[in-house]
Write an enzyme that holds these catalytic residues in place. Structure first.
Site, short mmCIF file in Angstrom:
data_model
loop_
_atom_site.label_atom_id
_atom_site.label_comp_id
_atom_site.label_asym_id
_atom_site.label_seq_id
_atom_site.Cartn_x
_atom_site.Cartn_y
_atom_site.Cartn_z
N SER A 88 0.80 -1.22 0.00
CA SER A 88 0.00 0.00 0.00
C SER A 88 0.83 1.27 0.00
O SER A 88 1.94 1.29 0.49
CB SER A 88 -0.92 0.01 1.21
OG SER A 88 -1.61 -1.19 1.29
N LYS A 89 0.22 2.29 -0.52
CA LYS A 89 0.86 3.59 -0.61
C LYS A 89 1.11 4.19 0.76
O LYS A 89 2.12 4.79 1.01
CB LYS A 89 -0.03 4.57 -1.39
CG LYS A 89 0.31 4.62 -2.86
CD LYS A 89 1.48 5.56 -3.12
CE LYS A 89 1.59 5.90 -4.60
NZ LYS A 89 2.86 5.56 -5.20
N ARG A 90 0.17 4.04 1.63
CA ARG A 90 0.31 4.70 2.91
C ARG A 90 0.48 3.77 4.08
O ARG A 90 -0.08 2.71 4.15
CB ARG A 90 -0.91 5.59 3.16
CG ARG A 90 -0.83 6.77 2.27
CD ARG A 90 -1.81 7.82 2.58
NE ARG A 90 -2.09 8.61 1.40
CZ ARG A 90 -1.18 9.01 0.52
NH1 ARG A 90 0.09 8.70 0.70
NH2 ARG A 90 -1.50 9.71 -0.53
N LEU B 144 7.13 4.69 3.30
CA LEU B 144 7.57 5.93 2.67
C LEU B 144 9.00 6.19 3.14
O LEU B 144 9.34 5.94 4.31
CB LEU B 144 6.66 7.08 3.12
CG LEU B 144 5.43 7.45 2.27
CD1 LEU B 144 4.99 6.35 1.32
CD2 LEU B 144 4.29 7.89 3.15
#
Length: 494
Positions: A253-255, A270
């Site tokens: 997932s991106k976040r 990230l």
RNA sequence: GGCCCCUUCGUCUAGCGGCCUAGGAUGCCACCCUUUCAAGGUGGAGACACGGGUUCGAGUCCCGUAGGGGCUACCA
């Protein structure tokens, strides 16, 4: 020697500026970077900002910062410039427009006037775009254009036959042309789509190997046909496997926090989260390199220069992999253990300061060595050794329950603390070795176990049950501060 | 749904027809060491998804099934 052997290796990372740098992108970039370094070639950063709606200001800086932090040097890019610039697609619009129209002139692409409504209807009806403008009469095209109708330029995909291409990681892949659509090359706003833009750029920037994530594999045949229509010499392709969530379900997932790791904790994804969590860049790079690629010699810990000396895209494992984040803690601890003391001390400083401690650098350099085998992340220094940086006014006497060791009560504890004071005062040599000898002697005399005596002192001086070795701690704290803390603890007892 | 890709211990991987009674790492467990916590040492449990072929011989090649992932936008 084939033509390819003579070619200079040039790879690139071509992200869209849509926000903070994600670790998945770094992993893809890393393999391209390693390959370029292996062959003494160049690694280019190109910003693909052809979708104005998704642009997030500050993204380019965040991307560049991520590479800087990791130490992945970029040879050509928006910040460093280079002979094939500009390296930002929105500054190269004319180029794409020129080639899109050239393809139309060649009869390899066409103007499509379908409206959003028409497209929506087609989608609702089942299949995708039905190529209704593909064979429009030239006169009609002219008429629609004169009427000021918006259009996009679409590629004329062959209607039948097969297209196959070589992927460096999985070999030949073949697709039925019928399955492919007439992809949009140039949008009605004059911006190109990825399909056109990356090919135009990769050609003009003389990219020799396109390394990108597997999600591009389905459009590989489309790209191959576009390269052919343009009449350009194709580079080699490597579709890299991607990172899946730790449970193996779905793309990473991106976040952070969008999914749960096995233990329910969220994991860093990230780049700035890795920094914030206290990981060393070398460890992160090493961690990433071990996924989908193997150093050999049954070795897990290695530097990027060692890795790049033997890296080959052809050795990359084609399978996607679950994000093995637990290994990063281990790797990070390996790097901390073997770190140079000065480097470690300076790396620890920001973590301490971030937690509000005033850092005495000389003291930090003395503390660092006894922490090395105890830290998984840089941030662990706070829980493990924050007490070193609490000054005279701040250090709080530990509560009795922390002071009490196994089978010890108020009296015994007080006895140990009282006895400790003159012992410390009388020690001409305050090294941890002589402290050890002296307190071992004390334990013997008063009939307590070493652990009971040492533990009581540990708690008194650190305020913690878990800490670096007691005597090394006191040695760094110094006689006066050690005694002061012991008295504080003694007085805290009833 | 259609198309494409993938499939070795929980996880990351080695293995590119015989060297595999499948190796390493991590995580987990046990023991040793030990002033706590670690680190370190020793040992343990733990995998070739399934079914057919090909072959003297298959984890390694082929086909199928199942499972997983991706794509299917005027996003990349």
């Amino acid at each position: 020697m084939t033509a390819d052997d003579r070619q200079v290796v040039r790879t690139r990372y071509a992200p869209s500026p849509t926000g903070p740098q994600h670790i998945g992108g770094i992993r893809s970039a890393l393999f391209g970077w390693l390959f370029a370094r292996r062959h003494g070639g160049q690694f280019i950063l190109r910003i693909e900002d052809t979708d104005q709606k998704r642009f997030v200001p500050g993204s380019v800086e965040m991307i560049q910062d991520a590479f800087d932090w990791l130490g992945m040097d970029i040879d050509e890019g928006p910040e460093q410039g280079g002979p094939f610039g500009p390296y930002i697609q929105s500054q190269r619009l004319e180029l794409y427009q020129t080639w899109a129209h050239w393809l139309v002139e060649q009869g390899r692409a066409y103007k499509c006037f379908a409206t959003a409504e028409e497209l929506a209807q087609m989608r609702a009806a089942g299949q995708g775009y039905d190529r209704r403008y593909r064979d429009l009469d030239p006169a009609d095209v002219k008429r629609l254009e004169a009427a000021g109708k918006d259009y996009v330029i679409r590629f004329k995909m062959p209607l039948q036959g097969k297209t196959s291409g070589q992927d460096m990681i999985r070999g030949e892949v073949t697709f039925d042309n019928e399955q492919l659509q007439d992809a949009v090359l140039l949008k009605s706003d004059g911006f190109p789509t990825y399909h056109l833009a990356h090919i135009v750029d990769d050609h003009h920037m003389e990219i020799s190997h396109i390394t990108r994530a597997v999600e591009w594999l389905p459009s590989f045949p489309l790209h191959l046909k576009i390269w052919e229509a343009l009449g350009w010499r194709k580079p080699q392709f490597a579709h890299l496997p991607v990172l899946l969530n730790p449970n193996g379900k779905g793309k990473l997932s991106k976040r952070k926090g969008r999914f749960a790791a096995a233990d329910g904790a969220s994991v860093p994804v990230l780049v700035h989260e890795f920094i914030g969590a206290g990981y060393l860049p070398a460890a992160v790079l090493n961690f990433l390199t071990n996924i989908g690629w193997n150093f050999g010699e049954e070795r897990e810990v290695f530097s990027m220069s060692e890795a790049s000396a033997r890296f080959d895209l052809r050795d990359v494992n084609p399978a996607n992999s679950a994000y093995p984040i637990a290994k990063l803690d281990w790797l990070n601890s390996q790097y901390i253990q073997s770190a140079d003391v000065d480097f470690l001390a300076s790396s620890l400083k920001p973590a301490l300061q971030g937690a509000g401690y005033k850092v005495d650098e000389a003291r930090l350099r003395r503390v660092a060595p006894i922490l090395q085998v105890r830290l998984k992340t840089l941030n662990d220094v706070i829980a493990m050794a924050g007490f070193f940086f609490e000054d005279w006014d701040c250090f709080q006497p530990p509560a009795a329950k922390i002071l009490f060791q196994k089978k010890m009560d108020d009296r015994g504890t007080k006895q140990v603390l009282e006895a400790a004071i003159p012992i410390i005062e009388g020690l001409a040599d305050f090294s941890h070795e002589s402290q050890y000898a002296a307190f071992k002697q004390l334990a013997k005399e008063i009939g307590f176990k070493n652990g009971q005596v040492f533990g009581t002192l540990r708690a008194a001086v650190t305020g913690q049950r878990v800490s670096p070795p007691t005597f090394e701690t006191m040695e760094i704290l110094g006689k006066a501060e050690s005694i002061r803390r012991i008295k504080l603890a003694r007085d805290a007892l009833a």
